[in-house]
Design a protein around this motif. Structure first.
Motif, PDB file in Angstrom:
ATOM      1  N   LEU A 142     -22.352  -8.919 -32.309  1.00  0.00           N
ATOM      2  CA  LEU A 142     -22.072  -9.320 -30.923  1.00  0.00           C
ATOM      3  C   LEU A 142     -22.013 -10.833 -30.801  1.00  0.00           C
ATOM      4  O   LEU A 142     -21.130 -11.391 -30.142  1.00  0.00           O
ATOM      5  N   LEU A 143     -22.944 -11.522 -31.455  1.00  0.00           N
ATOM      6  CA  LEU A 143     -22.961 -12.976 -31.420  1.00  0.00           C
ATOM      7  C   LEU A 143     -21.721 -13.558 -32.096  1.00  0.00           C
ATOM      8  O   LEU A 143     -21.085 -14.484 -31.572  1.00  0.00           O
ATOM      9  N   ALA A 144     -21.351 -13.012 -33.253  1.00  0.00           N
ATOM     10  CA  ALA A 144     -20.183 -13.517 -33.982  1.00  0.00           C
ATOM     11  C   ALA A 144     -18.906 -13.344 -33.171  1.00  0.00           C
ATOM     12  O   ALA A 144     -18.008 -14.194 -33.216  1.00  0.00           O
ATOM     13  N   ALA A 145     -18.823 -12.249 -32.406  1.00  0.00           N
ATOM     14  CA  ALA A 145     -17.615 -11.988 -31.625  1.00  0.00           C
ATOM     15  C   ALA A 145     -17.491 -12.916 -30.422  1.00  0.00           C
ATOM     16  O   ALA A 145     -16.402 -13.020 -29.838  1.00  0.00           O
ATOM     17  N   ASN A 146     -18.573 -13.591 -30.045  1.00  0.00           N
ATOM     18  CA  ASN A 146     -18.548 -14.457 -28.869  1.00  0.00           C
ATOM     19  C   ASN A 146     -18.884 -15.907 -29.202  1.00  0.00           C
ATOM     20  O   ASN A 146     -19.294 -16.669 -28.332  1.00  0.00           O
ATOM     21  N   LEU A 147     -18.697 -16.292 -30.458  1.00  0.00           N
ATOM     22  CA  LEU A 147     -19.039 -17.648 -30.866  1.00  0.00           C
ATOM     23  C   LEU A 147     -18.178 -18.718 -30.208  1.00  0.00           C
ATOM     24  O   LEU A 147     -18.566 -19.887 -30.152  1.00  0.00           O
ATOM     25  N   ASP A 148     -17.001 -18.336 -29.713  1.00  0.00           N
ATOM     26  CA  ASP A 148     -16.160 -19.335 -29.066  1.00  0.00           C
ATOM     27  C   ASP A 148     -16.837 -19.927 -27.841  1.00  0.00           C
ATOM     28  O   ASP A 148     -16.525 -21.053 -27.436  1.00  0.00           O
ATOM     29  N   ALA A 149     -17.794 -19.192 -27.254  1.00  0.00           N
ATOM     30  CA  ALA A 149     -18.537 -19.742 -26.117  1.00  0.00           C
ATOM     31  C   ALA A 149     -19.479 -20.854 -26.552  1.00  0.00           C
ATOM     32  O   ALA A 149     -19.814 -21.737 -25.754  1.00  0.00           O
ATOM     33  N   LEU A 150     -19.905 -20.843 -27.804  1.00  0.00           N
ATOM     34  CA  LEU A 150     -20.801 -21.882 -28.314  1.00  0.00           C
ATOM     35  C   LEU A 150     -20.032 -23.075 -28.865  1.00  0.00           C
ATOM     36  O   LEU A 150     -20.588 -24.165 -29.006  1.00  0.00           O
ATOM     37  N   PHE A 151     -18.771 -22.866 -29.236  1.00  0.00           N
ATOM     38  CA  PHE A 151     -17.958 -23.943 -29.819  1.00  0.00           C
ATOM     39  C   PHE A 151     -16.647 -24.079 -29.035  1.00  0.00           C
ATOM     40  O   PHE A 151     -15.571 -23.729 -29.534  1.00  0.00           O
ATOM     41  N   PRO A 152     -16.722 -24.566 -27.802  1.00  0.00           N
ATOM     42  CA  PRO A 152     -15.491 -24.714 -27.019  1.00  0.00           C
ATOM     43  C   PRO A 152     -14.552 -25.744 -27.644  1.00  0.00           C
ATOM     44  O   PRO A 152     -14.986 -26.711 -28.261  1.00  0.00           O
ATOM     45  N   GLN A 153     -13.262 -25.471 -27.523  1.00  0.00           N
ATOM     46  CA  GLN A 153     -12.208 -26.347 -28.031  1.00  0.00           C
ATOM     47  C   GLN A 153     -12.220 -26.469 -29.559  1.00  0.00           C
ATOM     48  O   GLN A 153     -11.643 -27.398 -30.109  1.00  0.00           O
ATOM     49  N   MET A 154     -12.875 -25.551 -30.225  1.00  0.00           N
ATOM     50  CA  MET A 154     -12.898 -25.538 -31.688  1.00  0.00           C
ATOM     51  C   MET A 154     -12.262 -24.238 -32.173  1.00  0.00           C
ATOM     52  O   MET A 154     -12.382 -23.184 -31.532  1.00  0.00           O
ATOM     53  N   HIS A 155     -11.617 -24.320 -33.323  1.00  0.00           N
ATOM     54  CA  HIS A 155     -11.008 -23.142 -33.923  1.00  0.00           C
ATOM     55  C   HIS A 155     -11.952 -22.576 -34.980  1.00  0.00           C
ATOM     56  O   HIS A 155     -12.346 -23.275 -35.926  1.00  0.00           O
ATOM     57  N   LEU A 156     -12.347 -21.318 -34.819  1.00  0.00           N
ATOM     58  CA  LEU A 156     -13.272 -20.677 -35.759  1.00  0.00           C
ATOM     59  C   LEU A 156     -12.491 -20.164 -36.965  1.00  0.00           C
ATOM     60  O   LEU A 156     -11.592 -19.337 -36.828  1.00  0.00           O
ATOM     61  N   LEU A 157     -12.844 -20.658 -38.149  1.00  0.00           N
ATOM     62  CA  LEU A 157     -12.153 -20.278 -39.373  1.00  0.00           C
ATOM     63  C   LEU A 157     -12.860 -19.156 -40.117  1.00  0.00           C
ATOM     64  O   LEU A 157     -12.245 -18.173 -40.534  1.00  0.00           O
ATOM     65  N   GLU A 158     -14.167 -19.319 -40.329  1.00  0.00           N
ATOM     66  CA  GLU A 158     -14.951 -18.349 -41.098  1.00  0.00           C
ATOM     67  C   GLU A 158     -16.288 -18.114 -40.410  1.00  0.00           C
ATOM     68  O   GLU A 158     -16.913 -19.063 -39.908  1.00  0.00           O
ATOM     69  N   ILE A 159     -16.738 -16.864 -40.387  1.00  0.00           N
ATOM     70  CA  ILE A 159     -18.055 -16.508 -39.846  1.00  0.00           C
ATOM     71  C   ILE A 159     -18.683 -15.525 -40.828  1.00  0.00           C
ATOM     72  O   ILE A 159     -18.134 -14.436 -41.053  1.00  0.00           O
ATOM     73  N   HIS A 160     -19.804 -15.909 -41.412  1.00  0.00           N
ATOM     74  CA  HIS A 160     -20.427 -15.070 -42.433  1.00  0.00           C
ATOM     75  C   HIS A 160     -21.939 -15.032 -42.237  1.00  0.00           C
ATOM     76  O   HIS A 160     -22.588 -16.095 -42.193  1.00  0.00           O
ATOM     77  N   PRO A 161     -22.530 -13.836 -42.132  1.00  0.00           N
ATOM     78  CA  PRO A 161     -23.990 -13.743 -42.005  1.00  0.00           C
ATOM     79  C   PRO A 161     -24.680 -13.981 -43.336  1.00  0.00           C
ATOM     80  O   PRO A 161     -24.121 -13.695 -44.406  1.00  0.00           O
ATOM     81  N   PHE A 162     -25.889 -14.518 -43.266  1.00  0.00           N
ATOM     82  CA  PHE A 162     -26.719 -14.662 -44.458  1.00  0.00           C
ATOM     83  C   PHE A 162     -28.184 -14.639 -44.036  1.00  0.00           C
ATOM     84  O   PHE A 162     -28.517 -14.875 -42.882  1.00  0.00           O
ATOM     85  N   ARG A 163     -29.019 -14.352 -45.003  1.00  0.00           N
ATOM     86  CA  ARG A 163     -30.455 -14.230 -44.746  1.00  0.00           C
ATOM     87  C   ARG A 163     -31.225 -14.960 -45.839  1.00  0.00           C
ATOM     88  O   ARG A 163     -30.841 -14.920 -47.007  1.00  0.00           O
ATOM     89  N   VAL A 164     -32.318 -15.602 -45.451  1.00  0.00           N
ATOM     90  CA  VAL A 164     -33.109 -16.407 -46.372  1.00  0.00           C
ATOM     91  C   VAL A 164     -34.514 -15.824 -46.481  1.00  0.00           C
ATOM     92  O   VAL A 164     -35.110 -15.427 -45.477  1.00  0.00           O
ATOM     93  N   ILE A 165     -35.035 -15.769 -47.706  1.00  0.00           N
ATOM     94  CA  ILE A 165     -36.416 -15.354 -47.946  1.00  0.00           C
ATOM     95  C   ILE A 165     -37.129 -16.509 -48.647  1.00  0.00           C
ATOM     96  O   ILE A 165     -36.627 -17.034 -49.645  1.00  0.00           O
TER      97      ILE A 165
END
Length: 314
Positions: A228-251
């Protein structure tokens, strides 16, 4: 008289016990044994004779156990490797060999977990009226219904952090789920940003228009928060073009080290150690197969990891 007795007194023969020869083949490595135990839990989760929600709980327990395994057991062995320890354990492995064997065992276990959840538990939940849907599979009206939830609940607690010459790589907290975002501004300049999936919100978001079973037998539909967050990232980065969105997790390393002689107040010492668990050295990075090599390399470099510390999830 006493002196003479001492001189003539014979010393009792010392008892010498023959040290048994340790055969490494008679021992099972402790860390590999823990991984085998997780397999037995997964077998119970796969057993359809057990109640469905109990099977889900067992699956979640395995995931939590593996997190703790990385944070405590793997981190400790990695420290031995970095310290140059070459002494073998009773099973005949050096710390470096243990790390390699652990990775091999986990690489075999991860697809088993994926297959169990996707092909057995998830369909069983759907049959019971609990549907975990991919965001991409939702109908347009369902996505529209989730936009309100994003604006009210997700957007206010989400903070993107850019990485450039003026902004150093941010700290990635332990066990956090994140989105690696590659962007491009109107002038064609590229940027990298990290967006942390809010941990204060549930990972599964119910569809507002249908959030539970009713008298008509409608299923409860849920979507993953990170999707859900990835699908609405344009609201967090106005006037920017989203090229890549990839989840990751750190331990991270979260092993508690308490020096008893120095700990005047054990409770205070434990509290301080727990607060430092978020900032320990990175032990593992979990990514998806479609993450581009340049993003993976950027994460590995800033988290000070090697390829052997990166685990690709299905």
């Amino acid at each position: 008289m006493a002196v003479e007795e001492i001189k003539t007194e014979q010393a009792a023969p010392a008892l010498v016990f023959q040290q048994p020869v340790l055969d490494a083949r008679t021992y099972i490595n402790r860390e590999l044994s823990l991984i085998e135990y997780q397999k037995r839990l997964l077998d119970e989760a796969a057993d359809e004779r057990n109640p469905l929600l109990e099977r889900i709980k067992l699956f979640a327990i395995v995931q939590a156990n593996l997190d703790e395994f990385f944070m405590v057991r793997v981190s400790g062995i990695r420290e031995q490797v970095q310290a140059g320890v070459i002494e073998k354990s009773p099973d005949g492995m050096t710390p470096a060999e243990e790390v390699a064997a652990i990775r091999e065992a986990l690489i075999r276990l991860i697809p088993v977990m994926h297959d169990l959840f996707e092909n057995r538990l998830r369909p069983a939940l759907a049959a019971a009226g609990i549907v975990i849907s991919e965001y991409a599979d939702l109908a347009p009206e369902q996505r529209e219904a989730l936009c309100d939830y994003f604006e009210r609940m997700v957007f206010p607690v989400t903070t993107p952090l850019a990485v450039d010459t003026g902004h150093p790589f941010p700290h990635i907290s332990n066990l956090s789920l994140n989105l690696a975002v590659e962007l491009e501004d109107p002038e064609g300049r590229r940027y990298f940003a990290r967006v942390k999936v809010p941990s204060v919100l549930p990972r599964l978001v119910p569809l507002p228009s249908n959030d539970g079973l009713d008298g008509r037998g409608q299923p409860a539909v849920y979507v993953w928060l990170d999707q859900l967050l990835a699908a609405n990232l344009d609201a967090l980065f106005p006037q920017m073009h989203l090229l890549e969105i990839h989840p990751f997790r750190v331990i991270r390393d979260a092993d508690l080290e308490i020096q008893e002689l120095e700990a005047d107040d054990l409770l205070v010492t434990v509290e301080r150690s727990l607060s430092r668990r978020r900032f320990g050295s990175t032990v593992a990075l979990l990514v998806l197969p479609d993450m581009p090599p340049q993003i993976r390399a950027l994460l590995a470099e800033n988290l000070e990891l090697t390829d052997a510390d990166i685990y690709t999830l299905p």
